[in-house]
Design an enzyme around this catalytic site. Structure first.
Site, PDB file in Angstrom:
ATOM      1  N   ASN A 158       1.014  -0.913  -0.168  1.00  0.00           N
ATOM      2  CA  ASN A 158       0.257   0.524   0.152  1.00  0.00           C
ATOM      3  C   ASN A 158       1.008   1.272   0.133  1.00  0.00           C
ATOM      4  OD1 ASN A 158      -1.601   2.409   1.430  1.00  0.00           O
ATOM      5  ND2 ASN A 158      -2.739   0.331   1.393  1.00  0.00           N
ATOM      6  N   ASP A 160      -0.145   4.436   0.027  1.00  0.00           N
ATOM      7  CA  ASP A 160      -1.128   5.923   0.264  1.00  0.00           C
ATOM      8  C   ASP A 160       0.574   6.957   1.536  1.00  0.00           C
ATOM      9  OD1 ASP A 160      -2.952   4.847  -0.426  1.00  0.00           O
ATOM     10  OD2 ASP A 160      -4.018   4.115   1.488  1.00  0.00           O
ATOM     11  N   HIS A 161       1.143   5.832   1.821  1.00  0.00           N
ATOM     12  CA  HIS A 161       1.775   6.823   3.210  1.00  0.00           C
ATOM     13  C   HIS A 161       2.309   8.060   2.374  1.00  0.00           C
ATOM     14  CE1 HIS A 161       0.502   5.332   6.566  1.00  0.00           C
ATOM     15  NE2 HIS A 161       0.295   4.139   5.853  1.00  0.00           N
ATOM     16  N   ARG A 169       2.756  18.612   2.370  1.00  0.00           N
ATOM     17  CA  ARG A 169       3.861  19.804   1.748  1.00  0.00           C
ATOM     18  C   ARG A 169       2.654  20.483   0.441  1.00  0.00           C
ATOM     19  NH1 ARG A 169       8.618  21.962   1.761  1.00  0.00           N
ATOM     20  NH2 ARG A 169       8.947  22.449   4.126  1.00  0.00           N
ATOM     21  N   HIS A 194      -5.708   3.670  -1.866  1.00  0.00           N
ATOM     22  CA  HIS A 194      -6.650   3.350  -1.371  1.00  0.00           C
ATOM     23  C   HIS A 194      -7.554   5.351  -1.473  1.00  0.00           C
ATOM     24  CE1 HIS A 194     -10.046   4.306   2.649  1.00  0.00           C
ATOM     25  NE2 HIS A 194     -10.067   4.356   1.519  1.00  0.00           N
ATOM     26  N   ARG A 196      -9.292   8.065  -1.236  1.00  0.00           N
ATOM     27  CA  ARG A 196     -10.479   8.218  -0.079  1.00  0.00           C
ATOM     28  C   ARG A 196     -11.530   9.202  -0.457  1.00  0.00           C
ATOM     29  NH1 ARG A 196      -8.718   6.780   5.443  1.00  0.00           N
ATOM     30  NH2 ARG A 196     -10.606   6.955   5.528  1.00  0.00           N
ATOM     31  N   ARG A 200      -7.538  12.599   0.562  1.00  0.00           N
ATOM     32  CA  ARG A 200      -6.580  13.421   2.046  1.00  0.00           C
ATOM     33  C   ARG A 200      -5.742  12.694   1.036  1.00  0.00           C
ATOM     34  NH1 ARG A 200      -7.439   9.293   7.222  1.00  0.00           N
ATOM     35  NH2 ARG A 200      -9.485  10.483   6.996  1.00  0.00           N
ATOM     36  N   HIS A 201      -4.895  11.411   1.142  1.00  0.00           N
ATOM     37  CA  HIS A 201      -3.922  11.330   0.090  1.00  0.00           C
ATOM     38  C   HIS A 201      -3.749  10.881  -1.200  1.00  0.00           C
ATOM     39  CE1 HIS A 201      -5.754   7.390   1.263  1.00  0.00           C
ATOM     40  NE2 HIS A 201      -5.204   7.461   2.763  1.00  0.00           N
ATOM     41  N   GLU A 221      -8.957   0.100  -3.150  1.00  0.00           N
ATOM     42  CA  GLU A 221      -9.122   0.107  -2.141  1.00  0.00           C
ATOM     43  C   GLU A 221     -10.082   1.335  -1.585  1.00  0.00           C
ATOM     44  OE1 GLU A 221      -6.581  -0.830   1.567  1.00  0.00           O
ATOM     45  OE2 GLU A 221      -8.236   0.360   2.868  1.00  0.00           O
ATOM     46  N   THR A 251      -6.838   5.613   9.716  1.00  0.00           N
ATOM     47  CA  THR A 251      -6.515   4.707   8.457  1.00  0.00           C
ATOM     48  C   THR A 251      -8.028   3.968   9.583  1.00  0.00           C
ATOM     49  OG1 THR A 251      -5.593   2.956   8.541  1.00  0.00           O
ATOM     50  CG2 THR A 251      -5.440   3.503  10.573  1.00  0.00           C
ATOM     51  N   THR A 252      -8.110   3.101   8.252  1.00  0.00           N
ATOM     52  CA  THR A 252      -9.046   2.589   8.060  1.00  0.00           C
ATOM     53  C   THR A 252      -9.654   1.375   9.641  1.00  0.00           C
ATOM     54  OG1 THR A 252      -9.180   1.469   5.884  1.00  0.00           O
ATOM     55  CG2 THR A 252     -10.530   0.288   6.824  1.00  0.00           C
ATOM     56  N   GLU A 302     -10.343  -9.675   2.921  1.00  0.00           N
ATOM     57  CA  GLU A 302      -9.339  -9.247   3.216  1.00  0.00           C
ATOM     58  C   GLU A 302      -9.341  -9.430   5.285  1.00  0.00           C
ATOM     59  OE1 GLU A 302      -7.349  -5.698   1.811  1.00  0.00           O
ATOM     60  OE2 GLU A 302      -6.453  -5.513   3.925  1.00  0.00           O
ATOM     61  N   HIS A 342      -3.544  -5.547   7.221  1.00  0.00           N
ATOM     62  CA  HIS A 342      -3.532  -4.186   7.998  1.00  0.00           C
ATOM     63  C   HIS A 342      -2.624  -4.093   9.494  1.00  0.00           C
ATOM     64  CE1 HIS A 342      -5.522  -0.014  10.113  1.00  0.00           C
ATOM     65  NE2 HIS A 342      -6.009  -0.129   8.700  1.00  0.00           N
ATOM     66  N   GLY A 364       1.865  -1.291   3.974  1.00  0.00           N
ATOM     67  CA  GLY A 364       1.731  -0.034   3.979  1.00  0.00           C
ATOM     68  C   GLY A 364       3.049   0.028   4.546  1.00  0.00           C
ATOM     69  N   HIS A 365       2.183   1.002   6.062  1.00  0.00           N
ATOM     70  CA  HIS A 365       3.145   1.897   6.608  1.00  0.00           C
ATOM     71  C   HIS A 365       4.110   1.408   7.510  1.00  0.00           C
ATOM     72  CE1 HIS A 365       2.918   5.009   9.911  1.00  0.00           C
ATOM     73  NE2 HIS A 365       3.183   4.058  10.601  1.00  0.00           N
TER      74      HIS A 365
HETATM   75  N1  PXP Z   1      -5.579  -3.374   4.513  1.00  0.00           N
HETATM   76  C1  PXP Z   1      -6.745  -2.746   4.279  1.00  0.00           C
HETATM   77  C2  PXP Z   1      -7.899  -2.712   3.980  1.00  0.00           C
HETATM   78  C3  PXP Z   1      -6.503  -0.637   4.457  1.00  0.00           C
HETATM   79  O1  PXP Z   1      -7.268  -0.255   4.679  1.00  0.00           O
HETATM   80  C4  PXP Z   1      -5.051  -0.685   4.983  1.00  0.00           C
HETATM   81  C5  PXP Z   1      -4.496   0.324   5.740  1.00  0.00           C
HETATM   82  O2  PXP Z   1      -4.643   1.420   4.197  1.00  0.00           O
HETATM   83  C6  PXP Z   1      -4.369  -2.116   4.474  1.00  0.00           C
HETATM   84  C7  PXP Z   1      -4.078  -2.992   4.563  1.00  0.00           C
HETATM   85  C8  PXP Z   1      -2.416  -2.114   5.471  1.00  0.00           C
HETATM   86  O3  PXP Z   1      -1.816  -1.126   6.963  1.00  0.00           O
HETATM   87  P1  PXP Z   1      -1.326  -1.441   7.008  1.00  0.00           P
HETATM   88  O4  PXP Z   1      -0.656   0.860   6.690  1.00  0.00           O
HETATM   89  O5  PXP Z   1      -0.961  -0.825   8.478  1.00  0.00           O
HETATM   90  O6  PXP Z   1       0.132  -1.970   7.446  1.00  0.00           O
END
Ligand code: PXP
Length: 391
Positions: A158, A160-161, A169, A194, A196, A200-201, A221, A251-252, A302, A342, A364-365
């Site tokens: 993911n 998104d970050h 910025r 994702h 949204r 936001r991202h 997503e 986050t979700t 998932e 997640h 992701g994170h």
């Molecule tokens: N799966 C879903 C459905 C999510 O919403 C997210 C967060 O965007 C992730 C996986 C990934 O989570 P993380 O960023 O905590 O790894």
């Protein structure tokens, strides 16, 4: 039906009965047995203690009791084998002590009980105990061989970050599209973004560009909002993952309540499936949600791993892990394809990646947080090592 599995336990069971029945059938087959009745009863500690007292004059519960129906007189190959009773409470304690899943501990006890039914005994003499131990180890090895993964679990990343940093910025870097390419070059099997409603991202531009550049698999997503559904149908990602979306959340936060909105979600799924786009539903590890997802025609679920990752102690983590494993097994047994994600990081990923019912992890994170210090390519490769079980 050779294996008759039933449960007599007051609490919802943190294990998929369909998966346990499959394990028992395979064990029977691996022992070279003709299909025959083998009854397995999963109970709680109080009932097990009563049986232990009644049949063995011993106080307190035990893990497994076996009652062979083939002792003594001549019997045919398809004669009923007997009964195995297992205490789920004791099994869960043993699993936690040994750091293995509840299903794995049940496999060990099923193998042990089955060998008893087939005439093995570990109390008559040391030689017989050794023989039984060897037979049990070999049987479990053969079970593992049969159930071994034929391919490695996929890592979908993911990005998104990266977009969050860019949006902070309000300029055009860092670019999540570029990050996706680096992730793929490092070995990721898919890219997740994702889109949204509040943008936001990830921005619309990112999704359209990623559709052109992602070479592995683009998983979009999204919440089930009409505007986002229309964009998704236009972009045509390789799959969509429907998630609940709240404006105020960081986050979700939780899984979709599929069972509470079956009609609405079924309509959305039909639109995507009609457009050739498979749909995954992000759900908590809960059998009710798994069943609802199957009922309304989802392709994937998932399983939300957040509570497992956020657990504050080992007991809590073991409990949450079993829920994830059980939900994944149940979904797989129902014919759903299973992803998970997640909150997974470099410490919590390997046990989930070892679950055979799961085909893909979405992370992701943790990868992006590590990438700040070691670079994105290195962070992805290190996570791939976790996924492959190499630390
Ligand atoms: N799966 C879903 C459905 C999510 O919403 C997210 C967060 O965007 C992730 C996986 C990934 O989570 P993380 O960023 O905590 O790894």
């Amino acid at each position: 039906m050779p294996v008759l599995l039933s449960a007599d336990h007051p609490q919802p069971l943190p294990v998929s009965l369909a998966a346990v029945r499959g394990d028992a059938e395979l064990l029977l087959q691996l022992c070279g047995q003709q299909p025959c009745d083998w009854s397995i009863l999963l109970v709680d500690d109080p009932l097990m203690a009563r049986l232990n007292e009644q049949y063995r004059a011993k106080k307190g519960p035990t893990n497994v009791l076996a009652f062979s129906l083939r002792e003594g007189e001549a019997y045919s190959d398809d004669a009923p084998l007997g009964d195995v009773v297992i205490s789920l409470d004791t099994t869960a304690r043993e699993a936690q002590r040994e750091g293995i899943s509840l299903r794995r501990r049940l496999q060990i006890l099923l193998a042990h009980g089955l060998l008893h039914l087939l005439g093995h005994d570990h109390e008559r003499s040391e030689a017989e105990a050794e023989r039984m131990e060897t037979a049990e180890r070999q049987l479990l090895n053969r079970l593992d061989d049969k159930q071994r993964r034929t391919s490695m679990i996929n890592l979908a990343i993911n990005v998104d970050h990266i977009a969050t940093l860019r949006q902070a910025r309000g300029i055009n870097e860092p670019d999540p599209v570029l990050a996706a390419g680096i992730c793929e070059l490092a070995g990721a099997a898919g890219i997740v973004v994702h889109l949204r409603e509040d943008r936001r991202h990830i921005q619309d531009r990112d999704v359209y560009l990623l559709r052109q550049t992602v070479k592995t698999k683009l998983n979009l997503e999204m919440g089930a909002a009409p505007e986002i559904i229309n964009i998704a149908l236009d972009v045509k990602p390789d799959m969509v993952t429907l998630v609940p979306e709240k404006r105020q959340e960081l986050t979700t936060e939780g899984g979709l309540n599929v069972s509470g909105q079956k009609k609405k979600l079924a309509t959305v799924i039909d639109r995507f499936i009609g457009a050739g786009i498979p749909v995954s539903l992000f759900i908590d590890p809960d059998f009710k949600q798994v069943k609802a997802a199957k009922d309304i025609g989802a392709t994937f679920v998932e399983i939300h791993t957040g509570r497992y990752c956020d657990a504050v102690n080992e007991t809590e983590r073991a409990k949450e892990f079993n829920l994830v494993a059980a939900a994944a097994d149940e979904a797989h047994a129902m014919g759903l394809r299973v992803n998970a994600g997640h909150g997974l990081n470099y410490l919590t990923t390997a046990p989930v990646a070892a679950l055979k019912s799961i085909e893909e992890l979405s992370i992701g994170h943790a990868i992006m947080a590590r990438a700040i210090f070691v670079g994105l390519d290195q962070a992805v490769r290190e996570m791939l090592a976790q996924v492959a079980g190499r630390r």
